[in-house]
Motif scaffolding. Structure first.
Motif, PDB file in Angstrom:
ATOM      1  N   PHE A  79       0.859  -1.191   0.000  1.00 20.35           N
ATOM      2  CA  PHE A  79       0.000   0.000   0.000  1.00 20.35           C
ATOM      3  C   PHE A  79       0.894   1.240   0.000  1.00 20.35           C
ATOM      4  O   PHE A  79       2.047   1.195   0.441  1.00 20.35           O
ATOM      5  CB  PHE A  79      -0.896   0.003   1.250  1.00 20.35           C
ATOM      6  CG  PHE A  79      -0.160  -0.332   2.519  1.00 20.35           C
ATOM      7  CD1 PHE A  79       0.618   0.609   3.179  1.00 20.35           C
ATOM      8  CD2 PHE A  79      -0.211  -1.617   3.050  1.00 20.35           C
ATOM      9  CE1 PHE A  79       1.307   0.296   4.327  1.00 20.35           C
ATOM     10  CE2 PHE A  79       0.483  -1.949   4.208  1.00 20.35           C
ATOM     11  CZ  PHE A  79       1.246  -0.983   4.849  1.00 20.35           C
ATOM     12  N   PRO A 133      -4.707   4.702   6.629  1.00 19.10           N
ATOM     13  CA  PRO A 133      -4.510   4.236   5.251  1.00 19.10           C
ATOM     14  C   PRO A 133      -5.851   4.162   4.528  1.00 19.10           C
ATOM     15  O   PRO A 133      -6.882   3.851   5.137  1.00 19.10           O
ATOM     16  CB  PRO A 133      -3.899   2.833   5.434  1.00 19.10           C
ATOM     17  CG  PRO A 133      -3.301   2.853   6.800  1.00 19.10           C
ATOM     18  CD  PRO A 133      -4.175   3.761   7.618  1.00 19.10           C
ATOM     19  N   GLY A 148      -0.675   2.977  11.176  1.00 21.66           N
ATOM     20  CA  GLY A 148       0.560   2.657  10.461  1.00 21.66           C
ATOM     21  C   GLY A 148       1.843   3.059  11.154  1.00 21.66           C
ATOM     22  O   GLY A 148       2.828   3.412  10.505  1.00 21.66           O
ATOM     23  N   THR A 204       0.642   7.012   3.805  1.00 25.23           N
ATOM     24  CA  THR A 204      -0.269   8.152   3.964  1.00 25.23           C
ATOM     25  C   THR A 204       0.565   9.429   4.074  1.00 25.23           C
ATOM     26  O   THR A 204       1.776   9.397   4.341  1.00 25.23           O
ATOM     27  CB  THR A 204      -1.117   8.009   5.234  1.00 25.23           C
ATOM     28  OG1 THR A 204      -0.253   8.052   6.388  1.00 25.23           O
ATOM     29  CG2 THR A 204      -1.900   6.703   5.226  1.00 25.23           C
TER      30      THR A 204
END
Length: 708
Positions: free
Chosen positions: A278, A459, A312, A281
């Motif tokens: 991913f 996220p 995160g 952010t």
């Protein structure tokens, strides 16, 4: 004030309680049971309440709804039952009228043993009218008077009320504390600069000690009972100021020491990002930049990373550890439990192998032969990232080149553990992380020597998480939803407060319920059981089975509270949810809905629930914001229970309350940090004794010997 009176005063106040006039061995032992062993302990044995006995009323003068004090004689004593409740009742009277005093709960034999017919007592409380329009008091404060009628300590003034222990009566405690405050208040020395005392309108210390124990008539009883009197403010400010000055000194000392410069120029970090499933952010990018700035400035980083569940933090910490590795230094991560350390090890090792970074795991259950080999790798530098529990701060562990220490779930550790891990290297950079959002006032108290970074963004893959309070009548519906979710390929947690059945409390336990659920409720699914009593390898195996979806449903205790990352978990059922604090409930429900799957959390309530528990559960239903929840939790439970004083490093203040007195805390912090900034060595003549006082009060607890 010079050094000699300060040290002399310390010696005087350290004298044992038994050395006081009128305190025999038996009384000294009673005080000891309350943790009061020396004169200073008694000085800070602050009254729990104050009674306004400046005026003693006649019973006939009392007005319903008013707080009054009367001098009356016991005329009748008896017990009644109202349904299942036993009530102890006493009829008091003076020469004008009578009233009834009732005690509905507690130890009824206590007033029964003391309040005998004919006994004269001073009674304080609120006057009510009962259904028969007769005056009564509910749970009044009372003291039996013998030869004390002429003793001004007990009435005719604002009277202190102390917490009691069996055998220590109020009038005896008062006499002892009166003698202590009169004789030793002048020995309680506090070298607060006069300018600060003037600006903050603080009375002189010895005056404050006398007034907090035996207030003069000019005091407001309401302010005294709220802990807001001038005397309270002085003692509270004094506590907070020296603690904040200690933090400022600790921070200053760390910033003076040189630390290794870690530059992010080797490309390993970018390779790590490419392995992530991913994108980062914006909040993660910002915080990593803040950390990188710290690591390259040549002074040790000392930073707290706060972030809600699932924001995160671990990725940020891993990026920081990579910066240490690509500069040929070691990084260590200390986790509070083996299960969390093992998970961090698996997650980090997965990408570290691909980047050519050697990762090892060291816990209390690591076998002897494996342990020797890991210690060798740490000592030689072959191990670049070292993951472990508190085993990392043992004396036998010798790092080759520790440059970065990461402490996960910092609220489970204390300031001392942080210092011990730092001592394993040559002033390494320190990053501490917590998934328990810490309200600002508490952060300034526990982590006041740290810079703060906050991950305030989730996220994009994080899905909606719903929370619902359920009772026994909803259980079948909850179980049906679990079946549907598992049939869709998702997984579920069911959490219990106990590992096994208890004779003392009637709660469901994980052990018995796992067997029942597998046989009677979910025979078609694979079910696992995990709790803190299992050995490390067994816990690791079960979590691996769950993560690899060889298990559909995991029955657990709160060992799954933090850090457990199961992407396909969509349901969290928390049994006896009324028994948990808000932050713990929030941590538990954070185990579900972590990726692309919406999460559902069911708070199962068992039996009768207190008003406070209902309030907590309703907050959980309406809010998913960890910072809002933490503020509410702190207000409800207080700082000690919120973090767990013993395990969190939360300082124990004798008078101050960091919630009630947060404005005083902020003022004391501002003054302490400004004073040290203007006089870094505390060399000003008026500041000379400040450092000595800080060392006496906080040196050991905050490991201030690091000052050098």
């Amino acid at each position: 004030m010079n050094q000699e009176p300060l040290s002399q005063a310390q010696e005087v106040l350290a004298r044992p309680v038994g050395s006081l006039k009128g305190v025999g061995p038996k009384t000294a032992e009673m005080f000891k049971r309350k943790g009061l062993e020396d004169i200073l302990d008694l000085i800070y044995f602050i009254p729990r309440a104050y009674l306004d006995r400046r005026r003693v009323h006649k019973v006939s003068e009392t007005i319903p709804g008013s707080e009054v004090t009367v001098l009356a004689t016991v005329r009748l004593v008896f017990q009644k039952r109202y349904g299942s409740r036993r009530v102890f009742e006493v009829i008091f009277a003076d020469d004008t009228a009578s009233f009834t005093a009732r005690w509905f709960q507690g130890n009824h034999t206590y007033p029964g043993n003391i309040l005998k017919i004919g006994v004269k007592a001073i009674v304080s409380g609120k006057i009510y009218l009962n259904k028969r329009l007769m005056k009564e008091m509910i749970h009044p404060d009372f003291e039996v008077l013998g030869d004390d009628l002429g003793d001004s300590l007990h009435f005719g003034r604002i009277v202190p009320v102390y917490s009691e222990t069996e055998g220590l009566l109020q009038k005896n405690i008062r006499k002892i504390l009166n003698g202590v405050s009169e004789e030793y208040a002048s020995q309680v020395l506090s070298p607060l600069p006069r300018e600060i005392c003037r600006r903050r309108d603080l009375p002189e210390m010895s005056e404050a000690v006398r007034e907090i124990h035996f207030p003069s008539d000019s005091n407001d009883p309401q302010l005294l009972n709220q802990g807001r009197s001038p005397a309270h403010r002085r003692l509270i400010y004094d506590e907070f100021f020296f603690f904040q000055l200690a933090l400022a000194i600790k921070r200053q000392a760390l910033e003076r020491k040189p630390a290794v410069v870690l530059k992010a120029e080797g490309g390993l970090r970018e390779a790590f990002y490419r392995h992530l499933p991913f994108p980062l952010t914006n909040a993660q990018i910002r915080v990593i930049s803040e950390i990188a700035g710290d690591l390259r400035r040549g002074r040790a980083m000392n930073r707290l990373l706060q972030g809600d569940v699932g924001s995160g933090k671990t990725v940020v910490a891993q990026a920081a550890m990579i910066m240490a590795c690509e500069n040929d230094y070691q990084a260590a991560l200390m986790a509070p439990t083996e299960i969390l350390a093992e998970q961090q090890y698996r997650n980090i090792k997965a990408w570290a192998v691909q980047l050519g970074i050697k990762v090892v795991l060291l816990t209390g259950t690591t076998g002897a032969a494996e342990r020797r080999e890991i210690l060798r790798q740490i000592r030689t530098g072959e191990a670049q990232i070292i993951i472990g529990t508190q085993a990392l701060i043992e004396d036998k562990i010798d790092f080759s080149s520790l440059a970065l220490a990461v402490i996960d779930e910092q609220h489970r550790f204390g300031v001392r553990q942080r210092s011990l891990l730092r001592a394993k290297g040559d002033n390494p950079h320190v990053l501490v992380m917590t998934a328990t959002p810490i309200p600002r006032t508490l952060a300034l108290t526990v982590y006041g020597d740290l810079d703060l970074s906050v991950l305030d963004e989730f996220p994009p893959a994080r899905k909606q998480l719903s929370t619902k309070i359920c009772s026994e009548k909803d259980r079948d519906k909850v179980y049906d939803l679990i079946r549907r979710e598992i049939s869709r390929g998702n997984q579920a947690f069911i959490v219990y407060p106990l590992v096994e059945e208890s004779d003392r409390i009637s709660l469901k336990d994980a052990g018995n319920m796992a067997s029942y659920l597998q046989k009677e409720v979910f025979p078609e699914f694979a079910l696992g059981l995990i709790h803190g009593r299992l050995k490390g390898r067994e816990k690791e195996r079960i979590m691996a089975d769950f993560k690899e979806k060889r298990l559909d449903l995991l029955v657990a205790t709160t060992v799954v509270e933090v850090g457990i990352d199961i992407p396909e978990a969509s349901i969290m059922v928390i049994e006896h949810a009324e028994r948990y604090g808000l932050s713990q409930l929030h941590q538990l429900r954070g185990r579900v809905g972590r990726r692309n799957t919406p999460g559902h959390c069911f708070l199962m309530v068992g039996g009768e629930t207190t008003v406070e528990a209902k309030k907590r559960l309703r907050i959980m239903e309406k809010s998913a914001n960890g910072f809002e929840i933490a503020e509410e939790d702190l207000e409800i439970r207080g700082p000690g229970e919120f973090l767990g004083t013993r395990q969190s490093g939360l300082p124990v203040f004798r008078v101050g309350d960091i919630i009630r007195d947060k404005e005083i805390l902020l003022a004391a912090r501002k003054d302490a940090f400004e004073l040290l900034a203007g006089d870094p060595g505390l060399c000003h003549p008026g500041h000379r004794l400040l450092g000595e006082t800080v060392q006496l009060r906080w040196g050991r607890e905050l490991n201030l010997m690091e000052r050098g």
